[in-house]
Write a protein that holds these residues in place. Sequence first.
Motif, PDB file in Angstrom:
ATOM      1  N   THR A 298      93.791   3.655  52.054  1.00 55.57           N
ATOM      2  CA  THR A 298      92.651   4.339  51.431  1.00 55.57           C
ATOM      3  C   THR A 298      92.395   3.791  50.034  1.00 55.57           C
ATOM      4  N   SER A 299      93.476   3.442  49.319  1.00 51.40           N
ATOM      5  CA  SER A 299      93.334   2.932  47.955  1.00 51.40           C
ATOM      6  C   SER A 299      92.577   1.607  47.928  1.00 51.40           C
ATOM      7  N   ILE A 300      93.039   0.635  48.699  1.00 58.78           N
ATOM      8  CA  ILE A 300      92.424  -0.697  48.632  1.00 58.78           C
ATOM      9  C   ILE A 300      91.024  -0.699  49.242  1.00 58.78           C
ATOM     10  N   ALA A 405      97.987  10.729  35.097  1.00 60.19           N
ATOM     11  CA  ALA A 405      99.041  11.737  35.254  1.00 60.19           C
ATOM     12  C   ALA A 405      99.313  12.018  36.726  1.00 60.19           C
ATOM     13  N   LYS A 406      98.255  12.160  37.533  1.00 59.89           N
ATOM     14  CA  LYS A 406      98.433  12.431  38.963  1.00 59.89           C
ATOM     15  C   LYS A 406      99.087  11.247  39.664  1.00 59.89           C
ATOM     16  N   LEU A 407      98.706  10.044  39.278  1.00 56.90           N
ATOM     17  CA  LEU A 407      99.298   8.846  39.879  1.00 56.90           C
ATOM     18  C   LEU A 407     100.801   8.785  39.635  1.00 56.90           C
ATOM     19  N   PHE A 408     101.208   8.947  38.389  1.00 57.11           N
ATOM     20  CA  PHE A 408     102.633   8.884  38.069  1.00 57.11           C
ATOM     21  C   PHE A 408     103.411  10.009  38.744  1.00 57.11           C
ATOM     22  N   PHE A 409     102.766  11.142  38.892  1.00 54.65           N
ATOM     23  CA  PHE A 409     103.446  12.263  39.529  1.00 54.65           C
ATOM     24  C   PHE A 409     103.744  11.967  40.996  1.00 54.65           C
ATOM     25  N   MET A 414     107.183  11.828  44.882  1.00 54.67           N
ATOM     26  CA  MET A 414     107.102  11.667  46.332  1.00 54.67           C
ATOM     27  C   MET A 414     107.337  10.245  46.802  1.00 54.67           C
ATOM     28  N   HIS A 415     107.526   9.332  45.853  1.00 50.65           N
ATOM     29  CA  HIS A 415     107.819   7.929  46.173  1.00 50.65           C
ATOM     30  C   HIS A 415     106.771   7.330  47.096  1.00 50.65           C
ATOM     31  N   LEU A 416     105.530   7.609  46.777  1.00 57.45           N
ATOM     32  CA  LEU A 416     104.389   7.044  47.490  1.00 57.45           C
ATOM     33  C   LEU A 416     103.648   6.125  46.528  1.00 57.45           C
ATOM     34  N   TYR A 417     103.271   4.941  47.011  1.00 60.15           N
ATOM     35  CA  TYR A 417     102.704   3.940  46.119  1.00 60.15           C
ATOM     36  C   TYR A 417     101.360   3.446  46.663  1.00 60.15           C
ATOM     37  N   PRO A 418     100.279   3.612  45.892  1.00 62.28           N
ATOM     38  CA  PRO A 418      98.967   3.207  46.398  1.00 62.28           C
ATOM     39  C   PRO A 418      98.639   1.737  46.184  1.00 62.28           C
ATOM     40  N   PHE A 419      99.293   1.099  45.210  1.00 59.12           N
ATOM     41  CA  PHE A 419      98.886  -0.239  44.805  1.00 59.12           C
ATOM     42  C   PHE A 419      99.755  -1.328  45.435  1.00 59.12           C
TER      43      PHE A 419
END
Length: 489
Positions: A298-300, A405-409, A414-419
């Motif tokens: 979804t991010s890319i 802030a939401k990204l770092f959280f 949750m150890h989920l990475y969008p990038f």
Amino acid sequence: MGIVLNQSLKNTIITYIGFAIGGISTLFLFPPILGKTFYGLSNYILSCANVIMPLFAIGMQNTLVKFYSQCKTEKERNEFLSFTVLFPILLIVLIILIGLFFYDQISFFVTKKNPIVKEFIWLIPFIGICMAYFEIFYAWARVHMHSVFGNFIKEVGLRLFSLVALLGIYFKCITVTDFIYLTAGIYFVAFVATMFYAFRIKKPVFQFKVPHNVKGILEYTSYIILSGSVANLLLDGDKIMLNQYMEIGNIAFYSVATYIALVISVPSRAMHQIVYPITAKLMHENKHDELNDLYKKTSINLQIVGGFVMLCIFVNISQLYEMMPKEYGGGVIVVFMIGLSKYFDLILGNNNAIIFNSKYYRAVLFLGVGLVVLTVILNMIFIPLYGIIGSAFATLLSITCYSIAKLFFVVKRMHLYPFTAQTVHSIGITFGVFLLFYFWKFPINPIIAIGLKSILVTLVYVYFNYKFVVSPEINQTLDNVFLKIRKGK
């Protein structure tokens, strides 16, 4: 991703049709037909209604999506659906009674700079209630994987009827005052139409019974009320504050600029309609790897599509404002500031869906409340100094801080990475194409210039994204399109 891509594509097309209709109205019809005062008034009323809407909905639109998949029997589902529809009425009645009790104080506060607001102030809660129940019944349809109709009503229907009403003023069938009241009626019709559609998908069996997990539901929804208010304040709070410091006509200038910038967020709005319930299901089933994969995709994908939209806006913005009254020209900088904030929020993918369906939503909510306070303070500082540009700068700082802030959280908790590496490639391509085309000036009619430059941007942008395979899903979609074209020949 099949159902996601299918309904996201339909929702994207519908949303862009809606934005095209709204764009025609916003850029070329509202300013000359309504005039800056009534255009600003209309935007102020809708912004206030949107801000208080989460209170009337009590967060049930999000609660419905989160908890519906946890209902195991038909009886539980009927009880839960009944609760989400009937329970908000209690808070609505309470809010209206409080509003009536403090009516004089509220009226004085919102009208001290612009007295014209007073006549229409009661429309704000009415439209807010219509918005709230529209969202609840839209969520009713979405949990059954039907997101297209509600999206059509929201993105196309509302704007189309507004356009018709606007033409009514032009042909002297109605007055500008009638238009304001008619706008409230349009939102009521949208709510009723969505309700009947939701009932057709899942026939209601209303039961006046509290669900067995009501404690968890109320705890979740109490936080969602605040989170929805935070999100809407970040979206519309600037217009509300402009009313306190400047003539209401300035809201018209600001609204045109923000509307142009909001087009960048259309792909996100379209995809989230179907991604949100899927995210809730994956989190409920603890499918971490699938969720992480969805997060990256979804991010890319949103970054590529949103980046393209942003480019088309930024490189053509000067020509676009040439076609509008000169008094609106100060909004160019506002478009850049709001547009960048929307782009950064867009590349976070389904970040919001992950947070609001996790056990950590409380902490992020409190952070959001703090950022609303920051937004108010920044607006109080910058609006008196720089007017609408100051408000845009305050919004850019606030939304960017909130997004980071939401990204770092999500990454830390949750150890989920969008990038991925493709994220950097996409940013590089977008920035390079911007530098290549922004400074080109075609000394021809602005409409022809915008069309020509957009075609060139499209060819270059699509070519580089396809060549470097920034998104395998988008490349596959393009391959299918090319294949169909070749077969057609």
